[in-house]
Design an enzyme around this catalytic site. Structure first.
Site, PDB file in Angstrom:
ATOM      1  N   HIS A 100      31.664 -15.656 -30.463  1.00 19.06           N
ATOM      2  CA  HIS A 100      30.236 -15.869 -30.180  1.00 19.06           C
ATOM      3  C   HIS A 100      29.740 -17.147 -30.848  1.00 19.06           C
ATOM      4  O   HIS A 100      29.040 -17.953 -30.212  1.00 19.06           O
ATOM      5  CB  HIS A 100      29.428 -14.683 -30.688  1.00 19.06           C
ATOM      6  CG  HIS A 100      27.944 -14.872 -30.580  1.00 19.06           C
ATOM      7  ND1 HIS A 100      27.234 -14.559 -29.440  1.00 19.06           N
ATOM      8  CD2 HIS A 100      27.039 -15.374 -31.464  1.00 19.06           C
ATOM      9  CE1 HIS A 100      25.955 -14.849 -29.626  1.00 19.06           C
ATOM     10  NE2 HIS A 100      25.813 -15.344 -30.855  1.00 19.06           N
ATOM     11  N   GLU A 101      30.084 -17.347 -32.108  1.00 24.00           N
ATOM     12  CA  GLU A 101      29.619 -18.545 -32.807  1.00 24.00           C
ATOM     13  C   GLU A 101      30.223 -19.806 -32.196  1.00 24.00           C
ATOM     14  O   GLU A 101      29.552 -20.842 -32.110  1.00 24.00           O
ATOM     15  CB  GLU A 101      29.951 -18.451 -34.301  1.00 24.00           C
ATOM     16  CG  GLU A 101      29.290 -17.278 -35.017  1.00 24.00           C
ATOM     17  CD  GLU A 101      27.796 -17.177 -34.769  1.00 24.00           C
ATOM     18  OE1 GLU A 101      27.146 -18.221 -34.523  1.00 24.00           O
ATOM     19  OE2 GLU A 101      27.268 -16.052 -34.815  1.00 24.00           O
ATOM     20  N   HIS A 104      28.276 -21.079 -29.303  1.00 21.65           N
ATOM     21  CA  HIS A 104      27.188 -22.022 -29.607  1.00 21.65           C
ATOM     22  C   HIS A 104      27.703 -23.452 -29.712  1.00 21.65           C
ATOM     23  O   HIS A 104      27.024 -24.404 -29.294  1.00 21.65           O
ATOM     24  CB  HIS A 104      26.504 -21.622 -30.918  1.00 21.65           C
ATOM     25  CG  HIS A 104      25.692 -20.376 -30.829  1.00 21.65           C
ATOM     26  ND1 HIS A 104      24.724 -20.179 -29.865  1.00 21.65           N
ATOM     27  CD2 HIS A 104      25.702 -19.236 -31.578  1.00 21.65           C
ATOM     28  CE1 HIS A 104      24.156 -18.990 -30.030  1.00 21.65           C
ATOM     29  NE2 HIS A 104      24.745 -18.403 -31.062  1.00 21.65           N
ATOM     30  N   HIS A 108      26.490 -26.627 -27.449  1.00 24.84           N
ATOM     31  CA  HIS A 108      26.095 -27.917 -28.010  1.00 24.84           C
ATOM     32  C   HIS A 108      26.841 -29.040 -27.311  1.00 24.84           C
ATOM     33  O   HIS A 108      26.249 -30.052 -26.918  1.00 24.84           O
ATOM     34  CB  HIS A 108      26.389 -27.926 -29.507  1.00 24.84           C
ATOM     35  CG  HIS A 108      25.711 -29.037 -30.249  1.00 24.84           C
ATOM     36  ND1 HIS A 108      25.735 -29.160 -31.613  1.00 24.84           N
ATOM     37  CD2 HIS A 108      24.981 -30.108 -29.801  1.00 24.84           C
ATOM     38  CE1 HIS A 108      25.060 -30.226 -31.979  1.00 24.84           C
ATOM     39  NE2 HIS A 108      24.606 -30.835 -30.902  1.00 24.84           N
TER      40      HIS A 108
END
Length: 226
Positions: A100-101, A104, A108
């Site tokens: 999940h991280e 991100h 980006h």
């Protein structure tokens, strides 16, 4: 209805939902933290594998200085930070959170619009979040409607930020599921566990947004109605 009664009416339901969402997240994470992934990979290794597969070789994966559930992606340093149970964990929960991280980080890199909007809003939100309550208290103490209006407007910016965050979080979880399955980092049977962890985490953001909106409505009715 008294001011306290109205406050309880608006805030009690979301407070209960918030506590329930936090309990569900902790329970779901704990359950899946006890289930090892067949690949035997740690959360750090899962994150690194996904980053490299997406050409993000320069994005580091570091231990988070916070405690459990302090996992995050920092767009300023372009780094993924994982809590110790995720960084070193070899579980379904660790794989889900790490992916999940990294989702991100991929957002980006792809200039995902909601994330760009969220990043653009952040300075204003940081100011609003640290200022509105003092202006509200000062306005209420001095019976200055103008200060109260400014305070509520600032709080509204913070509430909007909560709702802008929702698509960012849901999309990161979607990307995580795609990456975990596409790269073979979890088996078909393990995907159920990763989905449950990501869903439970997403619900905390939903409830947080609803709680912020409920409080905003309370302030509008309590201070701005004729």
């Amino acid at each position: 209805m008294s001011g306290i009664g109205m406050y309880i009416l608006f805030l009690a339901p979301t407070l209960i939902l918030g506590l329930a969402a936090q309990w569900w997240l902790k329970k779901t994470f704990a359950t899946n933290a006890e289930l090892g992934v067949q690949s035997g990979m740690t959360g750090e290794e899962v994150a690194r594998r996904i980053l490299d597969a997406n050409g993000l070789h320069g994005v580091p994966v570091n231990p988070s200085p916070g405690g459990p559930l302090s996992d995050h992606y920092d767009p300023r340093s372009r780094g993924v930070f994982l809590s110790e149970p995720v960084f070193a964990g070899r579980s379904i929960a660790a794989a889900a959170v790490a992916a999940h991280e990294v989702g991100h980080a991929i957002q980006h890199d792809k200039a995902y619009a909601p994330m760009q909007i969220r990043s653009t809003m952040f300075p204003a939100v940081a100011f609003a979040s640290s200022t509105w309550i003092f202006l509200l208290m000062a306005g209420a103490f001095m019976n200055a409607l103008g200060l109260i209006q400014v305070a509520i407007a600032l709080y509204a910016i913070a509430v909007l930020f909560h709702f802008v965050t929702l698509p960012v979080e849901f999309d990161a979880s979607k990307r995580a599921q795609v990456q975990l399955a596409g790269l073979g980092l979890v088996s078909d049977s393990e995907r159920t566990g990763t989905r449950r962890v990501l869903t439970a985490a997403a619900m905390t953001y939903v409830v947080g947004a609803l709680a912020a909106l409920s409080q905003l409505l309370y302030f509008v009715l309590a201070y701005l109605q004729d």
